[in-house]
Design a protein around this motif. Structure first.
Motif, mmCIF file in Angstrom:
data_model
loop_
_atom_site.group_PDB
_atom_site.id
_atom_site.type_symbol
_atom_site.label_atom_id
_atom_site.label_comp_id
_atom_site.label_asym_id
_atom_site.label_seq_id
_atom_site.Cartn_x
_atom_site.Cartn_y
_atom_site.Cartn_z
ATOM 1 N N ALA A 10 12.352 6.053 1.696
ATOM 2 C CA ALA A 10 11.677 5.846 0.410
ATOM 3 C C ALA A 10 12.620 6.164 -0.747
ATOM 4 O O ALA A 10 12.681 5.422 -1.739
ATOM 5 N N ILE A 11 13.378 7.237 -0.614
ATOM 6 C CA ILE A 11 14.331 7.616 -1.659
ATOM 7 C C ILE A 11 15.421 6.556 -1.786
ATOM 8 O O ILE A 11 15.809 6.178 -2.896
ATOM 9 N N ALA B 234 4.975 11.685 3.796
ATOM 10 C CA ALA B 234 5.440 10.692 4.761
ATOM 11 C C ALA B 234 5.322 11.314 6.150
ATOM 12 O O ALA B 234 5.123 12.522 6.286
ATOM 13 N N ASN B 235 5.470 10.499 7.181
ATOM 14 C CA ASN B 235 5.319 10.983 8.554
ATOM 15 C C ASN B 235 6.554 11.677 9.100
ATOM 16 O O ASN B 235 6.465 12.403 10.082
ATOM 17 N N SER B 236 7.723 11.433 8.515
ATOM 18 C CA SER B 236 8.958 12.017 9.037
ATOM 19 C C SER B 236 9.993 12.118 7.925
ATOM 20 O O SER B 236 9.854 11.477 6.873
ATOM 21 N N GLN B 237 11.032 12.886 8.184
ATOM 22 C CA GLN B 237 12.118 12.991 7.210
ATOM 23 C C GLN B 237 12.818 11.647 7.041
ATOM 24 O O GLN B 237 13.269 11.304 5.957
ATOM 25 N N ALA B 238 12.885 10.868 8.115
ATOM 26 C CA ALA B 238 13.499 9.539 8.027
ATOM 27 C C ALA B 238 12.745 8.655 7.036
ATOM 28 O O ALA B 238 13.358 7.907 6.269
ATOM 29 N N GLU B 239 11.419 8.737 7.029
ATOM 30 C CA GLU B 239 10.617 7.958 6.088
ATOM 31 C C GLU B 239 10.840 8.432 4.656
ATOM 32 O O GLU B 239 10.914 7.620 3.741
ATOM 33 N N VAL B 240 10.951 9.744 4.467
ATOM 34 C CA VAL B 240 11.252 10.287 3.141
ATOM 35 C C VAL B 240 12.587 9.737 2.661
ATOM 36 O O VAL B 240 12.715 9.233 1.546
ATOM 37 N N ASP C 190 0.248 6.842 -0.473
ATOM 38 C CA ASP C 190 0.672 8.166 -0.027
ATOM 39 C C ASP C 190 1.896 8.655 -0.787
ATOM 40 O O ASP C 190 2.251 9.818 -0.695
ATOM 41 N N ILE C 191 2.546 7.754 -1.506
ATOM 42 C CA ILE C 191 3.736 8.104 -2.273
ATOM 43 C C ILE C 191 3.492 7.740 -3.732
ATOM 44 O O ILE C 191 3.248 6.590 -4.063
ATOM 45 N N LYS C 192 3.562 8.747 -4.589
ATOM 46 C CA LYS C 192 3.388 8.529 -6.028
ATOM 47 C C LYS C 192 4.763 8.337 -6.651
ATOM 48 O O LYS C 192 5.699 9.077 -6.346
ATOM 49 N N VAL C 193 4.876 7.335 -7.502
ATOM 50 C CA VAL C 193 6.141 7.020 -8.161
ATOM 51 C C VAL C 193 5.911 6.995 -9.664
ATOM 52 O O VAL C 193 5.001 6.318 -10.142
ATOM 53 N N ASP C 194 6.725 7.747 -10.394
ATOM 54 C CA ASP C 194 6.695 7.741 -11.855
ATOM 55 C C ASP C 194 8.111 7.528 -12.359
ATOM 56 O O ASP C 194 9.075 8.000 -11.741
#
Length: 70
Positions: free
Chosen positions: A47-48, A38-44, A21-25
């Motif tokens: 991930a960051i 992501a399901n929530s801002q906390a998850e975003v 669900d998260i693409k990383v380049d």
């Protein structure tokens, strides 16, 4: 190699988005681009943070979005 490290760190978390669900380049200068959902801002934010704390990363640019009904 940086992309692989970040995806591995994201993959060990079973409580939130699947790595697919998260693409990383990553470019050769250590700049990471993240996109996907992501399901929530906390998850975003988490991930960051994972990306920023990965060895070799100089900067993280995120286009991650919150999408509750995936």
């Amino acid at each position: 190699m940086i992309t692989t490290k970040i995806k591995a760190k994201l993959g060990v978390r079973n409580t939130w988005p699947a790595p697919s669900d998260i693409k990383v380049d990553t470019d050769n200068n250590g700049v990471v681009w993240m996109s996907g959902t992501a399901n929530s801002q906390a998850e975003v934010n988490q991930a960051i943070t994972i990306a920023r704390n990965t060895e070799g990363v100089k900067m993280v640019k995120s286009d991650l979005k919150v999408q509750k009904d995936r």
